[in-house]
Design a protein around this motif. Structure first.
Motif, mmCIF file in Angstrom:
data_model
loop_
_atom_site.group_PDB
_atom_site.id
_atom_site.type_symbol
_atom_site.label_atom_id
_atom_site.label_comp_id
_atom_site.label_asym_id
_atom_site.label_seq_id
_atom_site.Cartn_x
_atom_site.Cartn_y
_atom_site.Cartn_z
ATOM 1 N N UNK A 180 15.169 0.024 15.239
ATOM 2 C CA UNK A 180 14.030 -0.746 14.736
ATOM 3 C C UNK A 180 13.802 -0.357 13.282
ATOM 4 N N UNK A 181 13.269 -1.288 12.564
ATOM 5 C CA UNK A 181 12.848 -0.974 11.206
ATOM 6 C C UNK A 181 11.408 -1.418 11.046
ATOM 7 N N UNK A 182 10.730 -0.781 10.142
ATOM 8 C CA UNK A 182 9.403 -1.258 9.779
ATOM 9 C C UNK A 182 9.504 -1.907 8.415
ATOM 10 N N UNK A 183 8.859 -3.050 8.278
ATOM 11 C CA UNK A 183 8.860 -3.705 6.975
ATOM 12 C C UNK A 183 7.454 -3.816 6.392
ATOM 13 N N UNK A 184 6.490 -3.183 7.054
ATOM 14 C CA UNK A 184 5.109 -3.439 6.630
ATOM 15 C C UNK A 184 4.481 -2.280 5.858
ATOM 16 N N UNK A 185 5.254 -1.250 5.603
ATOM 17 C CA UNK A 185 4.678 -0.100 4.906
ATOM 18 C C UNK A 185 5.008 -0.111 3.426
ATOM 19 N N UNK A 186 4.624 0.978 2.787
ATOM 20 C CA UNK A 186 4.986 1.085 1.358
ATOM 21 C C UNK A 186 5.360 2.530 1.043
ATOM 22 N N UNK A 230 12.429 -13.136 -0.950
ATOM 23 C CA UNK A 230 11.859 -12.627 0.301
ATOM 24 C C UNK A 230 11.227 -11.242 0.179
ATOM 25 N N UNK A 231 11.725 -10.326 -0.666
ATOM 26 C CA UNK A 231 11.048 -9.021 -0.722
ATOM 27 C C UNK A 231 9.580 -9.123 -1.161
ATOM 28 N N UNK A 232 9.238 -10.211 -1.839
ATOM 29 C CA UNK A 232 7.849 -10.357 -2.292
ATOM 30 C C UNK A 232 6.925 -10.567 -1.092
ATOM 31 N N UNK A 233 7.291 -11.509 -0.210
ATOM 32 C CA UNK A 233 6.389 -11.720 0.930
ATOM 33 C C UNK A 233 6.555 -10.654 2.007
ATOM 34 N N UNK A 234 7.758 -10.085 2.129
ATOM 35 C CA UNK A 234 7.911 -8.979 3.078
ATOM 36 C C UNK A 234 7.047 -7.798 2.628
ATOM 37 N N UNK A 235 6.928 -7.613 1.331
ATOM 38 C CA UNK A 235 6.077 -6.547 0.807
ATOM 39 C C UNK A 235 4.621 -6.711 1.199
ATOM 40 N N UNK A 236 4.232 -7.943 1.522
ATOM 41 C CA UNK A 236 2.842 -8.195 1.920
ATOM 42 C C UNK A 236 2.685 -8.312 3.431
ATOM 43 N N UNK A 300 10.061 6.802 -11.436
ATOM 44 C CA UNK A 300 8.899 7.696 -11.350
ATOM 45 C C UNK A 300 7.608 7.191 -11.938
ATOM 46 N N UNK A 301 7.626 6.060 -12.632
ATOM 47 C CA UNK A 301 6.390 5.605 -13.276
ATOM 48 C C UNK A 301 5.691 4.485 -12.493
ATOM 49 N N UNK A 302 6.102 4.278 -11.259
ATOM 50 C CA UNK A 302 5.469 3.270 -10.409
ATOM 51 C C UNK A 302 4.880 3.977 -9.190
ATOM 52 N N UNK A 303 3.643 3.605 -8.833
ATOM 53 C CA UNK A 303 2.965 4.327 -7.754
ATOM 54 C C UNK A 303 3.456 3.935 -6.366
ATOM 55 N N UNK A 304 3.666 2.653 -6.139
ATOM 56 C CA UNK A 304 3.984 2.184 -4.783
ATOM 57 C C UNK A 304 5.143 1.193 -4.799
ATOM 58 N N UNK A 305 5.897 1.183 -3.694
ATOM 59 C CA UNK A 305 6.916 0.155 -3.497
ATOM 60 C C UNK A 305 6.778 -0.360 -2.064
ATOM 61 N N UNK A 306 6.088 -1.491 -1.873
ATOM 62 C CA UNK A 306 5.943 -2.032 -0.530
ATOM 63 C C UNK A 306 7.235 -2.727 -0.093
ATOM 64 N N UNK A 307 7.897 -2.184 0.882
ATOM 65 C CA UNK A 307 9.186 -2.740 1.345
ATOM 66 C C UNK A 307 9.537 -2.102 2.677
ATOM 67 N N UNK A 308 10.698 -2.453 3.204
ATOM 68 C CA UNK A 308 11.111 -1.923 4.503
ATOM 69 C C UNK A 308 11.667 -0.522 4.415
ATOM 70 N N UNK A 309 11.645 0.157 5.560
ATOM 71 C CA UNK A 309 12.147 1.545 5.585
ATOM 72 C C UNK A 309 13.637 1.620 5.286
ATOM 73 N N UNK A 310 14.335 0.474 5.394
ATOM 74 C CA UNK A 310 15.775 0.500 5.160
ATOM 75 C C UNK A 310 16.126 0.877 3.728
ATOM 76 N N UNK A 311 15.133 0.861 2.849
ATOM 77 C CA UNK A 311 15.443 1.227 1.468
ATOM 78 C C UNK A 311 15.314 2.728 1.210
ATOM 79 N N UNK A 312 14.953 3.487 2.253
ATOM 80 C CA UNK A 312 14.809 4.942 2.068
ATOM 81 C C UNK A 312 16.125 5.616 1.665
ATOM 82 N N UNK A 313 17.252 5.307 2.336
ATOM 83 C CA UNK A 313 18.497 5.973 1.905
ATOM 84 C C UNK A 313 18.844 5.660 0.448
ATOM 85 N N UNK A 314 18.632 4.420 0.049
ATOM 86 C CA UNK A 314 18.944 4.067 -1.344
ATOM 87 C C UNK A 314 18.022 4.799 -2.312
#
Lengths: 461, 313
Positions: A180-186, A230-236, A300-314
């Motif tokens: 499973x992945x979560x796409x609703x966090x940041x 799609x990352x724009x609306x998935x981020x929300x 490092x100069x951005x506070x948040x990145x709302x996206x899916x957990x699949x981007x953690x390894x990257x």
């Protein structure tokens, strides 16, 4: 002369005949005629072991979608599988995620694939969805193109809920889902928040304040890979989930009319989506691809990145020392509503019903499902495991562990648009319709348009 | 002297069959790969075909057409896509035609390095759509891309492909022209090189200036190339969709009819990875596109026939 012409003509026709024969299919070698097992013919585990097929060399054709850590893992796994099964060669095909269903459908129809990566079953047509078209996976099963995996021993390695929710249809198992992945966090930049004297926000108000503070200090509030749309609306999606924690009920409500996109709660959600799109996201994300998001964020100069957990390894790969956490998007004013992680069942495996190599395909899934291999896969990809013995022993796993008890399947997996609905009917995507990504600048007008487009579809059926 | 070909083509007996027999394989291939699928598409447009082997196909009559043209708000979007297709075709045809002609005139003159310029302008034609799209995605990066940089010199800014639908749409027109103007130019060049130099010399002796040479010698004698380019540009632009897929994807306010056909046929409309494949419905949309192309192509053909009669008869 006459005879010569006759021979020339005959030779030309013969040549065309030979070309035609060469271009035609050789039925004698076609997998379709090689006594391929039907869906229910897959060797059941309680039957005597079939004669090993391994006496002959087998090329197993495997299809997956592009996900760099997963593809990297698959290549390593395939190497080790080939070493332990010397008669099997893996032919791995990788396609973009958006093209997976096309590639799956065409290659299954052409009997040109043995093992397919398939997303968790979702978007089933419900009884209240008048005139809804069944999703693609359901059509593939009804066409008899996926092998029935019911009773295979490796299926038991996965938790029952996963098998039932993401891989079964009409009481039979057609897919084992791998995570499973979560796409609703940041993702949250802990260093940047600390430097600005901020805590991780837990409500919408705190998030708005945090953005104002970091921007006032010359930094950016949020980034996403906006060029891919799609990352724009998935981020929300977290904002959607915070406003409507029961996403299945939201879909039903929209179909039955109990909930509308232009009621007070939805209009407020649209308002917040507009703030997210137009104020919180940094400028220039319209040109930032999804894959370029993590390196940008790791700067490092951005506070948040709302996206899916699949981007953690990257993200870890882009900057190993970057100090981050992953929390639900705080879209509600009530912190209690911001405790949920929404998501979907991601990659799974299915086998073509007509594969000429059922034993090799089953051996492949069996090897993949061995707890050690599965654990390595979960670690590499960052999926929330679907084998009960596996743990997500990674940075991401530790960060999301407190929220896993509140994991829920999200709106995207329940939503089916009524036939005849307009292009603005799926209000969950509204974040991507506000400026600068699209033409809308008034959230009230967009909410009304979304409802009108949805209602047009509901009325047409 | 006896004409040999007459003997072969119109001989009596089995010899008269020779040309027909020789044409048969090619004609069969044409039927198989061109006419057959077109007819099948027309038939599929009346069904609920999914394109998935093993799924029964049911006859729906005109239901797909009714849904495409009249049902709900989706029909509004479909009609909008149709108009967008016409707008796209108009701008691409006119600009590509004009630019191709100007380039051909320049590169047909004694310009230094004209062979290199011809190669440069033709080069995009040989690139695939995916490569063309990737190149322009890089050119049009809003943050630090070359075009954004040039815009910044004159105080402009744009979100390019990821921004407002009209802007994104306009940039696809630019890329489509860039990708295809080379072939338009080459057809014009080929036409210009068939015009005898003696005609220009005669006109010059009569005192014609550059514009008069073009107006009264080049333009009339370029009629076959003009007509060919005109038809190719119209039909090509009406059918274009691949660059929309590569450059902006399925986004409200940007689809043309060709892309709509692809998106409906292969479940690309909702953003969900499990969307249904509606190939019967997509076939109905493609027949609508075909009718549009047919009507415009027939009108264009009538126009070019009139031109040919005017200039070449």
């Amino acid at each position: 002369m006459k005879k010569s012409l006759t021979w020339r003509l005959a030779a030309v026709l013969l040549a065309f005949g030979l070309i035609g024969a060469a271009c035609g299919s050789d039925d004698s070698s076609s997998p379709a005629t090689t006594a391929a097992p039907a869906a229910t013919d897959a060797p059941a585990p309680d039957e005597p072991e079939p004669e090993p097929e391994m006496a002959e060399d087998v090329t197993l054709r495997v299809l997956v979608h592009q996900n760099p850590p997963m593809v990297e893992f698959m290549e390593a796994f395939n190497e080790s599988f080939e070493a332990s099964h010397p008669h099997i060669t893996i032919d791995l095909s990788v396609v973009e995620a958006g093209d997976l269903s096309i590639a799956t459908q065409t290659r299954l129809s052409a009997n040109d694939i043995d093992v397919v990566g398939i997303f968790g079953f979702s978007n089933a047509a419900q009884s209240y969805m008048s005139g809804a078209v069944p999703p693609n996976w359901q059509t593939l099963i009804e066409a008899g193109l996926l092998m029935d995996l019911t009773g295979q021993p490796f299926v038991d390695n996965y938790d029952e809920a996963t098998i039932a929710d993401a891989g079964s249809f009409n009481g039979k198992v057609y897919s084992i889902n791998l995570g499973r992945v979560s796409y609703s966090g940041m993702f949250v930049n802990k260093d940047l928040l600390a430097a600005n004297g901020l805590e991780v926000p837990t409500t919408w108000g705190e998030l708005v304040t945090a953005c104002e503070v970091v921007k006032a200090a010359g930094n950016e509030c949020m980034t996403v890979g906006g060029a891919d749309g799609w990352p724009v609306f998935v981020g929300a999606y977290g904002l959607l989930g915070a406003m409507y924690p029961d996403q299945e009920a939201l879909v039903e409500g929209l179909w039955t009319g109990d909930i509308t996109w232009d009621d007070d709660q939805s209009v407020e959600m649209f308002r917040r989506m507009q703030i997210y799109t137009s104020d919180m996201l940094e400028q220039g994300v319209t040109g930032l691809s999804h894959d370029a998001g993590p390196p940008r964020y790791a700067a490092g100069d951005v506070a948040f990145m709302p996206t899916g957990v699949w981007q953690a390894p990257a993200l870890e790969s882009a900057e190993p020392d970057f100090d981050w956490t992953y929390v639900p998007f705080p879209g509600s004013d009530n912190a209690e509503d911001n405790q949920y992680l929404f998501g979907k069942y991601d990659q799974g495996w299915a086998i073509a019903a007509d594969t000429p190599h059922p034993e090799a395909a089953l051996a492949y899934l069996e090897a993949f499902s061995e707890p050690d291999n599965y654990q390595a896969f979960a670690n590499a990809v960052g999926f929330i495991p679907t084998q009960p013995t596996a743990v997500l022993d990674t940075h991401l796993g530790r960060e999301v562990a407190p929220f896993l008890a509140n994991y829920r399947v999200g709106f995207e997996q329940y939503w089916v648009a009524p036939a005849g609905a307009g292009q603005w009917a799926n209000g969950s995507q509204a974040a991507a319709w506000f400026s600068p990504f699209n033409e809308w600048t008034d959230h009230v007008a967009l909410a009304a348009q979304a409802q009108a487009d949805l209602q047009a579809g509901l009325d047409a059926n | 002297m006896k004409i040999v070909t007459r003997d072969y083509l119109f001989a009596r007996g089995w010899r008269s069959a020779a040309p027909i027999l020789l044409l048969l394989p090619g004609f069969g291939l044409y039927l198989l790969i061109a006419v057959g699928p077109s007819l099948a598409t027309a038939v599929y447009s009346f069904t609920d075909a999914t394109g998935i082997r093993g799924i029964a196909i049911n006859w729906l009559g005109f239901e797909n057409y009714d849904e495409f043209l009249f049902r709900g708000a989706a029909s509004r979007d479909n009609i909008a896509a149709l108009w967008r297709t016409l707008v796209f075709s108009f701008f691409v045809t006119t600009i590509q035609f004009g630019l191709g002609l100007v380039l051909a005139v320049l590169l047909n003159s004694r310009l230094r390095g004209r062979t290199i310029f011809r190669t440069i302008f033709f080069m995009p034609v040989i690139l695939g759509v995916a490569i063309q799209g990737l190149i322009w995605k890089l050119f049009l990066l809003p943050g630090g891309g070359p075009v954004a940089e040039i815009f910044s010199w004159i105080g402009w800014s744009s979100e390019f492909l990821g921004g407002q639908p009209r802007q994104a749409f306009a940039w696809v027109i630019v890329v489509q022209i860039w990708a295809n103007v080379g072939i338009t130019m080459v057809i014009f060049l080929a036409g210009m090189q068939t015009i005898p130099e003696s005609l220009y010399e005669a006109a010059r002796i009569d005192g014609a200036n550059g514009w008069q040479l073009f107006r009264n010698v080049t333009w009339p004698l370029l009629t076959p190339a003009v007509n060919t380019n005109f038809l190719l540009n119209i039909v090509g632009s009406l059918q274009a969709w691949q660059l929309f897929l590569v450059l902006i994807g399925y986004r409200p306010g940007t689809q043309v009819l060709g892309y709509l056909v692809f998106a409906e046929g292969f479940g690309q409309t909702s953003g969900s990875v499990s969307s249904a494949f509606r190939q019967g419905y997509a076939a109905a949309a493609s027949i609508a596109l075909f009718m549009l192309v047919l009507v415009i192509a027939l009108a264009a053909n009538a126009f070019v026939s009139h031109r040919e009669k005017k200039y070449l008869s």
